[in-house]
Motif scaffolding. Structure first.
Motif, short mmCIF file in Angstrom:
data_model
loop_
_atom_site.label_atom_id
_atom_site.label_comp_id
_atom_site.label_asym_id
_atom_site.label_seq_id
_atom_site.Cartn_x
_atom_site.Cartn_y
_atom_site.Cartn_z
N ALA A 140 0.67 4.02 -2.90
CA ALA A 140 0.35 5.40 -2.52
C ALA A 140 1.39 6.38 -3.07
O ALA A 140 1.04 7.46 -3.55
N LYS B 87 0.83 -1.21 0.00
CA LYS B 87 0.00 0.00 0.00
C LYS B 87 0.87 1.25 0.00
O LYS B 87 0.49 2.28 -0.57
N GLN C 218 -3.65 9.19 2.93
CA GLN C 218 -4.12 7.80 2.97
C GLN C 218 -3.48 7.02 4.11
O GLN C 218 -4.14 6.20 4.74
#
Length: 150
Positions: free
Chosen positions: A32, A28, A55
């Motif tokens: 990102a 992730k 995020q």
């Protein structure tokens, strides 16, 4: 390899495929960072960190630097180093383009090669800037390294 404006899931899938193609794990954090740079070309590490923290609130600046370096080494990001400015990053890789940097405000614009092959010294457009200096960095393999790759 800038990815076109499509759904967020499609973009994540395309970046996942790109990471796999470069033998990188899909995380992730990497997704990102790639998305942040793709959404804001010519970003500094600080700008990327601010965007990613939207995020992933707890990501550290050091983690972003490590990811930016790794993705640059993998060829998924291009690191742009201009004088008197922090490094900047973009997802437009694999083509023959240069950059025009405003010496007053620091704005960076992509400049496509007018000639169409590497290296080019004549910009297709100057984006209204008066070009005062052109820098070209030649990169290649020495004779010994060419022999080692055979």
């Amino acid at each position: 390899m800038a990815i076109a404006n499509v759904t967020q899931d499609t973009v994540a899938s395309q970046w996942s495929d790109a990471l796999h193609a470069k033998d990188r794990r899909v995380t992730k954090q990497r997704l990102a960072v790639l998305t942040a740079v793709d959404n804001s070309p010519h970003s500094t590490a600080e700008t990327v960190t601010e965007s990613v923290r939207g995020q992933l609130r707890d990501i550290t600046v050091q983690s972003v630097y490590v990811i930016l370096a790794d993705l640059s080494d993998a060829g998924l990001l291009r690191r742009i180093e201009s004088p008197h400015s922090p490094a900047r990053y973009e997802t437009r890789v694999g083509d023959n383009h240069h950059h025009a940097v405003c010496t007053s405000c620091g704005r960076i614009e992509d400049v496509d090669c007018a000639v169409g092959h590497a290296p080019c010294l004549t910009p297709q457009t100057t984006h209204g800037m008066t070009i005062q200096v052109a820098e070209v960095l030649y990169q290649g393999l020495c004779g010994d390294c060419q022999l080692d790759q055979r």
